[in-house]
Scaffold this active site. Structure first.
Site, PDB file in Angstrom:
ATOM      1  N   HIS A  83       5.164 -62.395  -0.960  1.00  0.00           N
ATOM      2  CA  HIS A  83       4.785 -63.201   0.059  1.00  0.00           C
ATOM      3  C   HIS A  83       5.373 -64.521   0.221  1.00  0.00           C
ATOM      4  CE1 HIS A  83       0.737 -61.089   0.840  1.00  0.00           C
ATOM      5  NE2 HIS A  83       1.638 -60.224   1.038  1.00  0.00           N
ATOM      6  N   GLU A  85       4.528 -67.553   0.314  1.00  0.00           N
ATOM      7  CA  GLU A  85       3.764 -68.616  -0.527  1.00  0.00           C
ATOM      8  C   GLU A  85       4.144 -68.258  -1.835  1.00  0.00           C
ATOM      9  OE1 GLU A  85       0.961 -67.440   2.690  1.00  0.00           O
ATOM     10  OE2 GLU A  85       2.380 -66.612   1.723  1.00  0.00           O
ATOM     11  N   CYS A 111      -2.923 -65.094   2.358  1.00  0.00           N
ATOM     12  CA  CYS A 111      -4.150 -64.069   1.871  1.00  0.00           C
ATOM     13  C   CYS A 111      -4.684 -64.502   0.773  1.00  0.00           C
ATOM     14  CB  CYS A 111      -3.268 -62.764   1.654  1.00  0.00           C
ATOM     15  SG  CYS A 111      -2.310 -62.916   0.474  1.00  0.00           S
ATOM     16  N   CYS A 114      -2.441 -65.039  -2.534  1.00  0.00           N
ATOM     17  CA  CYS A 114      -1.674 -66.313  -2.211  1.00  0.00           C
ATOM     18  C   CYS A 114      -2.782 -67.375  -2.405  1.00  0.00           C
ATOM     19  CB  CYS A 114      -0.921 -66.257  -1.025  1.00  0.00           C
ATOM     20  SG  CYS A 114       0.500 -65.114  -0.993  1.00  0.00           S
TER      21      CYS A 114
END
Length: 153
Positions: A83, A85, A111, A114
């Site tokens: 991801h 992040e 999410c 993260c």
């Protein structure tokens, strides 16, 4: 000569626009996400979602989540990508940049995976543009007293 006095963008608009530009590097077939970590109004790291360095991108291999009809916000392990992040956090670690106390500007709500990483990395404020259906992430941020702001210019 005519002088045009342009209105300067707010810091939120400025860093979210950078996150949006960063998202353009994404190789995800489902959602293009960009993230920037900022401290004292200085950009520290950026990240976008995609396969680990050196591996084939989903643009080449296809999307397992799409093939299996996995809904957004579920079964994150069924994805070959990282991801945005996560990549922003990893960039700090790779280059020796402390991100403790930084703010995250992101195109989408993180999410739950993260969220846990951001909490442990010392991120206390998140400014985002788009929501994401992950109630656990919202609860984790609430419990950790991480401020999450949806920016609507």
């Amino acid at each position: 000569m005519e002088v045009i006095d342009a209105v300067r963008p707010s810091w939120e608009s400025y860093f979210l626009e950078i996150a949006r530009v960063v998202s353009g590097r994404s190789t995800c077939l489902r959602r293009k996400v960009g993230a920037v970590l900022v401290k004292d109004k200085r950009l520290l790291t950026t990240g976008y979602n995609g396969a680990p360095a050196g591996l084939a991108h989903c643009l080449e291999t296809g999307c397992l989540r799409r093939e299996k009809n996995v809904p957004s916000g579920e079964r994150h392990e069924l994805c070959r990508g990282l991801h945005a992040e996560q990549n922003a956090i990893i960039q700090g670690a790779l280059h020796g940049v402390s991100i403790r106390g930084a703010e995250l500007y992101c195109t989408h709500h993180p999410c739950s995976l993260c969220a846990k990483m951001l909490i442990n990395a010392g991120i206390k404020k998140i400014i985002l543009q788009e929501e994401y259906p992950d109630e656990m992430a919202r609860k984790l941020f609430d419990d950790a007293q991480v401020s999450v702001i949806v920016y609507r210019p």
